[in-house]
Motif scaffolding. Structure first.
Motif, PDB file in Angstrom:
ATOM      1  N   LEU A 201       0.841  -1.189   0.000  1.00 16.59           N
ATOM      2  CA  LEU A 201       0.000   0.000   0.000  1.00 16.59           C
ATOM      3  C   LEU A 201       0.881   1.245   0.000  1.00 16.59           C
ATOM      4  N   PRO A 202       0.406   2.312  -0.633  1.00 20.23           N
ATOM      5  CA  PRO A 202      -0.920   2.472  -1.251  1.00 20.23           C
ATOM      6  C   PRO A 202      -0.975   2.061  -2.707  1.00 20.23           C
ATOM      7  N   PHE A 203       0.062   1.424  -3.222  1.00 23.40           N
ATOM      8  CA  PHE A 203       0.194   1.265  -4.670  1.00 23.40           C
ATOM      9  C   PHE A 203      -0.592   0.101  -5.253  1.00 23.40           C
ATOM     10  N   THR A 204      -0.740  -0.998  -4.515  1.00 25.56           N
ATOM     11  CA  THR A 204      -1.438  -2.155  -5.081  1.00 25.56           C
ATOM     12  C   THR A 204      -2.576  -2.581  -4.154  1.00 25.56           C
ATOM     13  N   MET A 205      -2.371  -3.601  -3.355  1.00 22.56           N
ATOM     14  CA  MET A 205      -3.435  -4.094  -2.474  1.00 22.56           C
ATOM     15  C   MET A 205      -2.827  -4.602  -1.184  1.00 22.56           C
ATOM     16  N   ASP A 206      -3.672  -4.852  -0.201  1.00 23.35           N
ATOM     17  CA  ASP A 206      -3.153  -5.369   1.060  1.00 23.35           C
ATOM     18  C   ASP A 206      -3.120  -6.892   1.039  1.00 23.35           C
ATOM     19  N   ALA A 207      -2.578  -7.465   2.107  1.00 23.62           N
ATOM     20  CA  ALA A 207      -2.403  -8.917   2.164  1.00 23.62           C
ATOM     21  C   ALA A 207      -3.740  -9.651   2.089  1.00 23.62           C
ATOM     22  N   ALA A 208      -4.783  -9.068   2.684  1.00 19.13           N
ATOM     23  CA  ALA A 208      -6.086  -9.726   2.687  1.00 19.13           C
ATOM     24  C   ALA A 208      -6.658  -9.817   1.272  1.00 19.13           C
ATOM     25  N   ALA A 209      -6.561  -8.733   0.498  1.00 18.29           N
ATOM     26  CA  ALA A 209      -7.073  -8.755  -0.868  1.00 18.29           C
ATOM     27  C   ALA A 209      -6.273  -9.717  -1.734  1.00 18.29           C
ATOM     28  N   HIS A 226       6.959  -8.014  -3.758  1.00 15.57           N
ATOM     29  CA  HIS A 226       6.606  -6.598  -3.873  1.00 15.57           C
ATOM     30  C   HIS A 226       5.758  -6.186  -2.675  1.00 15.57           C
ATOM     31  N   TYR A 227       6.193  -6.562  -1.464  1.00 16.39           N
ATOM     32  CA  TYR A 227       5.333  -6.326  -0.304  1.00 16.39           C
ATOM     33  C   TYR A 227       5.850  -5.287   0.670  1.00 16.39           C
ATOM     34  N   ARG A 228       6.811  -4.481   0.273  1.00 15.09           N
ATOM     35  CA  ARG A 228       7.136  -3.302   1.067  1.00 15.09           C
ATOM     36  C   ARG A 228       6.606  -2.074   0.356  1.00 15.09           C
ATOM     37  N   GLY A 229       6.112  -1.113   1.138  1.00 12.72           N
ATOM     38  CA  GLY A 229       5.513   0.059   0.527  1.00 12.72           C
ATOM     39  C   GLY A 229       5.546   1.250   1.448  1.00 12.72           C
ATOM     40  N   ARG A 230       4.694   2.215   1.147  1.00  8.03           N
ATOM     41  CA  ARG A 230       4.690   3.474   1.875  1.00  8.03           C
ATOM     42  C   ARG A 230       3.768   3.431   3.082  1.00  8.03           C
ATOM     43  N   GLY A 232       4.375   2.300   6.011  1.00  3.60           N
ATOM     44  CA  GLY A 232       5.099   2.149   7.258  1.00  3.60           C
ATOM     45  C   GLY A 232       6.009   0.946   7.249  1.00  3.60           C
ATOM     46  N   GLY A 233       6.133   0.277   6.130  1.00  2.00           N
ATOM     47  CA  GLY A 233       7.070  -0.837   6.057  1.00  2.00           C
ATOM     48  C   GLY A 233       6.642  -1.939   5.129  1.00  2.00           C
ATOM     49  N   THR A 234       5.604  -2.676   5.473  1.00  2.10           N
ATOM     50  CA  THR A 234       5.345  -3.883   4.700  1.00  2.10           C
ATOM     51  C   THR A 234       3.935  -4.416   4.909  1.00  2.10           C
ATOM     52  N   GLN A 235       3.452  -5.112   3.905  1.00  2.96           N
ATOM     53  CA  GLN A 235       2.387  -6.072   4.115  1.00  2.96           C
ATOM     54  C   GLN A 235       3.074  -7.345   4.592  1.00  2.96           C
ATOM     55  N   ASP A 236       2.466  -8.031   5.511  1.00  2.12           N
ATOM     56  CA  ASP A 236       3.108  -9.161   6.163  1.00  2.12           C
ATOM     57  C   ASP A 236       2.901 -10.434   5.338  1.00  2.12           C
ATOM     58  N   PRO A 237       3.973 -11.007   4.786  1.00  4.34           N
ATOM     59  CA  PRO A 237       3.806 -12.230   3.999  1.00  4.34           C
ATOM     60  C   PRO A 237       3.326 -13.407   4.840  1.00  4.34           C
TER      61      PRO A 237
END
Length: 261
Positions: A201-209, A226-230, A232-237
């Motif tokens: 986020l905010p560029f693609t989607m979150d882990a749930a989607a 591609h799971y780090r973003g703006r 605050g750090g990351t979507q959690d794999p």
């Protein structure tokens, strides 16, 4: 869909029945990777960083969205094919691309990137747009749409511009999402053996989607990337893996080795 002939192997640990995920630097130094058996031979996956990945395949070595220091690729075979999904700097860099292109390297991009290529590269590159199909050494390559659907994100990846790709080998299909949300075209995919699915986020989607889409199209194996973003750090794999559940087997690639070693 039958997968009995498709066994997942991890080079260093398969014999012991233990899956070990090595950081990229260790894998590259040993010239090893996660391997997937197909009827035509093994496909080896080498995560590089963020959205960059190298696939050693029976049809040749395929680089996807290579960016950054070309030295990251020094311990891997040279590229027979380079695929570019779109123009953002974490997916396309002209200097990196020029350094990695060999005399016989094929280059396939979306049309927008093709228009940005230096003259020498543009002359030999192939532009493939959403819904179009091409071929490389017997591999059928489908350009799959990749775009945002959430209103406040649509300026990042407008519909119709960017590509994902499906690579169809003899009996094995690989999906590379590029940057996208969980669009209908992703959910409608069929018979995908190996998928690489973005989430930030905010560029693609979150882990749930991302997980919800994976549950619907059901790849046999899936790498979150591609799971780090703006945000605050990351979507959690790991959260992604929990949400996917038994719909697919989730593999971790060590895309951010400096943080995941």
């Amino acid at each position: 869909m039958t997968h009995s002939r498709r066994a997942f192997l991890v080079t260093a640990a398969a014999g012991a029945g233990v899956i070990t995920v090595l950081p990229y630097a260790a894998r590259a130094a040993a010239h090893t990777g996660d391997m997937f058996e197909t009827a035509g031979g093994a496909i080896s996956v080498h995560p590089v960083s963020h959205a960059s990945v190298v696939l050693e395949t029976p049809a040749g070595t395929i680089y996807v969205d290579p960016v950054g220091d070309p030295a990251q690729y020094a311990n891997l075979p040279g590229a027979d094919l380079i695929l570019i999904t779109h123009e953002h700097g974490d997916h396309y860099n002209a200097e990196t691309l020029a350094a990695l292109m060999g005399d016989d390297t094929a280059l396939i991009t979306n049309p927008a990137v093709h228009g940005l290529l230096p003259e020498g590269l543009a002359a030999t590159a192939q532009a493939v747009g959403n819904g179009e199909v091409t071929e490389f050494n017997g591999v059928i390559i489908d350009a799959i749409p990749a775009y945002n659907t959430t209103e406040e994100r649509m300026n990042f990846h407008p519909e119709g511009r960017d590509n994902g790709y499906v690579l169809s080998f003899e009996d094995f299909r690989v999906y590379l999402s590029g940057d996208t949300e969980d669009i209908p075209e992703m959910r409608a995919l069929e018979n995908i053996d190996l998928a690489f699915v973005c989430m930030n986020l905010p560029f693609t989607m979150d882990a749930a989607a991302a997980a919800d889409a994976v549950q619907e199209f059901g790849p046999t194996y899936v790498y979150p990337y591609h799971y780090r973003g703006r945000d605050g750090g990351t979507q959690d794999p790991e959260e992604f893996a929990e949400l996917v559940g038994d719909a697919s087997e989730v593999k971790m690639g060590g895309w951010y080795a400096e943080n995941e070693a």
